[in-house]
Design a protein around this motif. Structure first.
Motif, PDB file in Angstrom:
ATOM      1  N   TYR A  92       0.840  -1.206   0.000  1.00 29.93           N
ATOM      2  CA  TYR A  92       0.000   0.000   0.000  1.00 29.93           C
ATOM      3  C   TYR A  92       0.875   1.257   0.000  1.00 29.93           C
ATOM      4  O   TYR A  92       0.596   2.218  -0.720  1.00 29.93           O
ATOM      5  CB  TYR A  92      -0.916  -0.006   1.223  1.00 29.93           C
ATOM      6  CG  TYR A  92      -1.866   1.168   1.263  1.00 29.93           C
ATOM      7  CD1 TYR A  92      -3.109   1.108   0.641  1.00 29.93           C
ATOM      8  CD2 TYR A  92      -1.510   2.352   1.914  1.00 29.93           C
ATOM      9  CE1 TYR A  92      -3.980   2.186   0.661  1.00 29.93           C
ATOM     10  CE2 TYR A  92      -2.366   3.439   1.940  1.00 29.93           C
ATOM     11  CZ  TYR A  92      -3.598   3.348   1.308  1.00 29.93           C
ATOM     12  OH  TYR A  92      -4.443   4.430   1.317  1.00 29.93           O
ATOM     13  N   ARG A  93       1.923   1.249   0.785  1.00 26.86           N
ATOM     14  CA  ARG A  93       2.795   2.423   0.899  1.00 26.86           C
ATOM     15  C   ARG A  93       3.499   2.756  -0.412  1.00 26.86           C
ATOM     16  O   ARG A  93       3.553   3.918  -0.820  1.00 26.86           O
ATOM     17  CB  ARG A  93       3.838   2.186   2.008  1.00 26.86           C
ATOM     18  CG  ARG A  93       4.763   3.369   2.229  1.00 26.86           C
ATOM     19  CD  ARG A  93       5.820   3.055   3.278  1.00 26.86           C
ATOM     20  NE  ARG A  93       6.756   2.026   2.846  1.00 26.86           N
ATOM     21  CZ  ARG A  93       7.784   2.232   2.029  1.00 26.86           C
ATOM     22  NH1 ARG A  93       8.010   3.441   1.502  1.00 26.86           N
ATOM     23  NH2 ARG A  93       8.597   1.235   1.709  1.00 26.86           N
ATOM     24  N   VAL A  94       4.036   1.734  -1.094  1.00 22.87           N
ATOM     25  CA  VAL A  94       4.839   2.023  -2.291  1.00 22.87           C
ATOM     26  C   VAL A  94       3.988   2.203  -3.549  1.00 22.87           C
ATOM     27  O   VAL A  94       4.495   2.679  -4.574  1.00 22.87           O
ATOM     28  CB  VAL A  94       5.915   0.938  -2.535  1.00 22.87           C
ATOM     29  CG1 VAL A  94       6.839   0.818  -1.343  1.00 22.87           C
ATOM     30  CG2 VAL A  94       5.294  -0.402  -2.902  1.00 22.87           C
ATOM     31  N   LEU A  95       2.699   1.843  -3.492  1.00 26.00           N
ATOM     32  CA  LEU A  95       1.820   2.058  -4.643  1.00 26.00           C
ATOM     33  C   LEU A  95       1.381   3.516  -4.713  1.00 26.00           C
ATOM     34  O   LEU A  95       1.052   4.141  -3.710  1.00 26.00           O
ATOM     35  CB  LEU A  95       0.575   1.182  -4.537  1.00 26.00           C
ATOM     36  CG  LEU A  95       0.636  -0.230  -5.111  1.00 26.00           C
ATOM     37  CD1 LEU A  95      -0.662  -0.977  -4.794  1.00 26.00           C
ATOM     38  CD2 LEU A  95       0.887  -0.215  -6.616  1.00 26.00           C
ATOM     39  N   ASP A  96       1.335   4.045  -5.926  1.00 24.58           N
ATOM     40  CA  ASP A  96       0.764   5.363  -6.152  1.00 24.58           C
ATOM     41  C   ASP A  96      -0.757   5.244  -6.144  1.00 24.58           C
ATOM     42  O   ASP A  96      -1.306   4.133  -6.254  1.00 24.58           O
ATOM     43  CB  ASP A  96       1.250   5.923  -7.490  1.00 24.58           C
ATOM     44  CG  ASP A  96       1.213   7.445  -7.535  1.00 24.58           C
ATOM     45  OD1 ASP A  96       0.613   8.061  -6.619  1.00 24.58           O
ATOM     46  OD2 ASP A  96       1.782   8.024  -8.477  1.00 24.58           O
ATOM     47  N   ARG A  97      -1.449   6.366  -6.039  1.00 18.65           N
ATOM     48  CA  ARG A  97      -2.914   6.335  -6.077  1.00 18.65           C
ATOM     49  C   ARG A  97      -3.380   5.791  -7.423  1.00 18.65           C
ATOM     50  O   ARG A  97      -2.863   6.174  -8.468  1.00 18.65           O
ATOM     51  CB  ARG A  97      -3.482   7.726  -5.847  1.00 18.65           C
ATOM     52  CG  ARG A  97      -3.240   8.246  -4.442  1.00 18.65           C
ATOM     53  CD  ARG A  97      -4.028   9.508  -4.177  1.00 18.65           C
ATOM     54  NE  ARG A  97      -3.749  10.037  -2.847  1.00 18.65           N
ATOM     55  CZ  ARG A  97      -4.300   9.595  -1.724  1.00 18.65           C
ATOM     56  NH1 ARG A  97      -5.175   8.593  -1.783  1.00 18.65           N
ATOM     57  NH2 ARG A  97      -3.995  10.123  -0.555  1.00 18.65           N
ATOM     58  N   GLU A 156      -7.813  -6.370   1.956  1.00 17.37           N
ATOM     59  CA  GLU A 156      -8.621  -5.177   2.212  1.00 17.37           C
ATOM     60  C   GLU A 156      -8.264  -4.531   3.545  1.00 17.37           C
ATOM     61  O   GLU A 156      -8.377  -3.311   3.698  1.00 17.37           O
ATOM     62  CB  GLU A 156     -10.099  -5.535   2.151  1.00 17.37           C
ATOM     63  CG  GLU A 156     -10.527  -5.938   0.740  1.00 17.37           C
ATOM     64  CD  GLU A 156     -12.024  -6.122   0.592  1.00 17.37           C
ATOM     65  OE1 GLU A 156     -12.687  -6.435   1.612  1.00 17.37           O
ATOM     66  OE2 GLU A 156     -12.521  -5.951  -0.539  1.00 17.37           O
ATOM     67  N   GLY A 157      -7.775  -5.336   4.492  1.00 15.36           N
ATOM     68  CA  GLY A 157      -7.324  -4.791   5.764  1.00 15.36           C
ATOM     69  C   GLY A 157      -6.122  -3.875   5.626  1.00 15.36           C
ATOM     70  O   GLY A 157      -5.875  -3.024   6.492  1.00 15.36           O
ATOM     71  N   ALA A 158      -5.377  -4.041   4.548  1.00 14.35           N
ATOM     72  CA  ALA A 158      -4.220  -3.181   4.288  1.00 14.35           C
ATOM     73  C   ALA A 158      -4.615  -1.878   3.601  1.00 14.35           C
ATOM     74  O   ALA A 158      -3.753  -1.038   3.333  1.00 14.35           O
ATOM     75  CB  ALA A 158      -3.196  -3.926   3.436  1.00 14.35           C
ATOM     76  N   GLY A 159      -5.910  -1.718   3.297  1.00  8.18           N
ATOM     77  CA  GLY A 159      -6.370  -0.492   2.652  1.00  8.18           C
ATOM     78  C   GLY A 159      -6.575  -0.607   1.159  1.00  8.18           C
ATOM     79  O   GLY A 159      -6.958   0.370   0.504  1.00  8.18           O
ATOM     80  N   LEU A 160      -6.342  -1.787   0.599  1.00  7.12           N
ATOM     81  CA  LEU A 160      -6.517  -2.005  -0.829  1.00  7.12           C
ATOM     82  C   LEU A 160      -7.936  -2.500  -1.107  1.00  7.12           C
ATOM     83  O   LEU A 160      -8.504  -3.257  -0.323  1.00  7.12           O
ATOM     84  CB  LEU A 160      -5.507  -3.039  -1.339  1.00  7.12           C
ATOM     85  CG  LEU A 160      -4.037  -2.647  -1.179  1.00  7.12           C
ATOM     86  CD1 LEU A 160      -3.148  -3.874  -1.351  1.00  7.12           C
ATOM     87  CD2 LEU A 160      -3.646  -1.557  -2.187  1.00  7.12           C
ATOM     88  N   ARG A 161      -8.488  -2.078  -2.225  1.00  8.35           N
ATOM     89  CA  ARG A 161      -9.834  -2.517  -2.602  1.00  8.35           C
ATOM     90  C   ARG A 161      -9.729  -3.680  -3.585  1.00  8.35           C
ATOM     91  O   ARG A 161      -9.154  -3.536  -4.666  1.00  8.35           O
ATOM     92  CB  ARG A 161     -10.597  -1.351  -3.246  1.00  8.35           C
ATOM     93  CG  ARG A 161     -11.967  -1.752  -3.800  1.00  8.35           C
ATOM     94  CD  ARG A 161     -12.751  -0.534  -4.266  1.00  8.35           C
ATOM     95  NE  ARG A 161     -12.029   0.254  -5.240  1.00  8.35           N
ATOM     96  CZ  ARG A 161     -12.043   0.050  -6.562  1.00  8.35           C
ATOM     97  NH1 ARG A 161     -12.728  -0.967  -7.061  1.00  8.35           N
ATOM     98  NH2 ARG A 161     -11.372   0.837  -7.367  1.00  8.35           N
ATOM     99  N   VAL A 162     -10.279  -4.819  -3.196  1.00  2.16           N
ATOM    100  CA  VAL A 162     -10.258  -5.980  -4.085  1.00  2.16           C
ATOM    101  C   VAL A 162     -11.228  -5.735  -5.236  1.00  2.16           C
ATOM    102  O   VAL A 162     -12.427  -5.548  -5.029  1.00  2.16           O
ATOM    103  CB  VAL A 162     -10.616  -7.270  -3.327  1.00  2.16           C
ATOM    104  CG1 VAL A 162     -10.760  -8.432  -4.306  1.00  2.16           C
ATOM    105  CG2 VAL A 162      -9.544  -7.586  -2.291  1.00  2.16           C
ATOM    106  N   LYS A 163     -10.686  -5.751  -6.452  1.00  3.88           N
ATOM    107  CA  LYS A 163     -11.489  -5.479  -7.642  1.00  3.88           C
ATOM    108  C   LYS A 163     -11.932  -6.772  -8.315  1.00  3.88           C
ATOM    109  O   LYS A 163     -13.087  -6.902  -8.732  1.00  3.88           O
ATOM    110  CB  LYS A 163     -10.683  -4.626  -8.618  1.00  3.88           C
ATOM    111  CG  LYS A 163     -11.463  -4.120  -9.816  1.00  3.88           C
ATOM    112  CD  LYS A 163     -10.593  -3.206 -10.683  1.00  3.88           C
ATOM    113  CE  LYS A 163     -11.384  -2.679 -11.882  1.00  3.88           C
ATOM    114  NZ  LYS A 163     -10.524  -1.833 -12.768  1.00  3.88           N
ATOM    115  N   TYR A 164     -11.025  -7.708  -8.474  1.00  5.36           N
ATOM    116  CA  TYR A 164     -11.337  -8.992  -9.103  1.00  5.36           C
ATOM    117  C   TYR A 164     -10.646 -10.113  -8.340  1.00  5.36           C
ATOM    118  O   TYR A 164      -9.515  -9.957  -7.879  1.00  5.36           O
ATOM    119  CB  TYR A 164     -10.848  -9.055 -10.552  1.00  5.36           C
ATOM    120  CG  TYR A 164     -11.414  -8.017 -11.476  1.00  5.36           C
ATOM    121  CD1 TYR A 164     -12.759  -8.024 -11.839  1.00  5.36           C
ATOM    122  CD2 TYR A 164     -10.593  -7.028 -12.018  1.00  5.36           C
ATOM    123  CE1 TYR A 164     -13.274  -7.069 -12.695  1.00  5.36           C
ATOM    124  CE2 TYR A 164     -11.100  -6.068 -12.886  1.00  5.36           C
ATOM    125  CZ  TYR A 164     -12.439  -6.095 -13.219  1.00  5.36           C
ATOM    126  OH  TYR A 164     -12.945  -5.146 -14.064  1.00  5.36           O
TER     127      TYR A 164
END
Length: 206
Positions: free
Chosen positions: A119-124, A157-165
């Motif tokens: 999550y930290r190293v990914l850009d928006r 999802e607990g890390a703040g990422l939204r599961v898309k597929y």
């Protein structure tokens, strides 16, 4: 197409994930559209993932804890760069990448820390693309570290990422096991794959 060998990627070893070339390519398709070309292959191993990322037009960086494998990966993908390091403590600034790729790596890490770092190293708008194993098994490596798919989704999802597929790869583990035995490739450190399936997941940093 053979899941585990692709003549376009001559000179590389075989992919060490059940989905093989198909799984990696399908992951990249799932992740479209991308907002940039900065891609990180975590646990790059022999550089197979980096090479596919380069074929897709990404500027790949590999992260690998083993110096021996890092040298192999650099030779496999001269246009990319390989950095020594671990998924739980990525040596990159915040928002460094548009894509982070894991292929049967998260299950052998501290997943909470590795996903937090992702999550930290990914850009928006960046994508986390994950290929791993779901189910239950005993033994070493990724088979011993797999967990139910619902648990994977909760952790991601607990890390703040939204599961898309999320997409299962039915029979991929069984086929990979058979291929490993008959080709003489290393097999996972347990007696059998048990009740395990491979899956693909695309998650987004909004």
């Amino acid at each position: 197409m053979n899941l585990y060998e692709d003549t376009r990627l001559c000179g590389l070893g075989r992919p060490m994930s059940p989905g093989g070339t198909y799984g990696t390519s399908r992951l990249l398709e799932m992740g479209r559209p991308y907002r940039g070309t900065r891609a990180l292959d975590v646990g790059t191993g022999n550089g197979f993932g980096m090479a596919i990322l380069a074929e897709w037009g990404f500027s790949p960086t590999g992260l690998e804890p083993s110096r021996k494998l890092a040298q192999m990966a650099q030779g496999s993908c001269p246009g990319g760069s390989v950095v020594i390091g671990r998924a739980e403590s990525m040596p990159f600034p915040d928002r460094s990448f548009d894509l982070v790729l894991f292929q049967c790596v998260l299950s052998i890490t501290d997943r909470e820390r590795a996903l937090s770092e992702t999550y930290r190293v990914l850009d928006r708008g960046g994508r986390a693309l994950i290929q791993d194993l779901s189910g239950t098994a005993s033994g070493e490596g990724c088979l011993g570290g797999c967990s139910p798919l619902s648990d994977w989704t909760k952790r991601i999802e607990g890390a703040g990422l939204r599961v898309k597929y999320v997409e299962p790869l039915r029979g991929a583990v069984r086929n990979y096991w058979a291929w490993s035995v008959f080709s003489g490739a290393p097999t996972p450190g347990c007696e059998s794959p048990g009740d395990v399936e491979a899956f693909l997941c695309c998650a987004v940093k909004d």
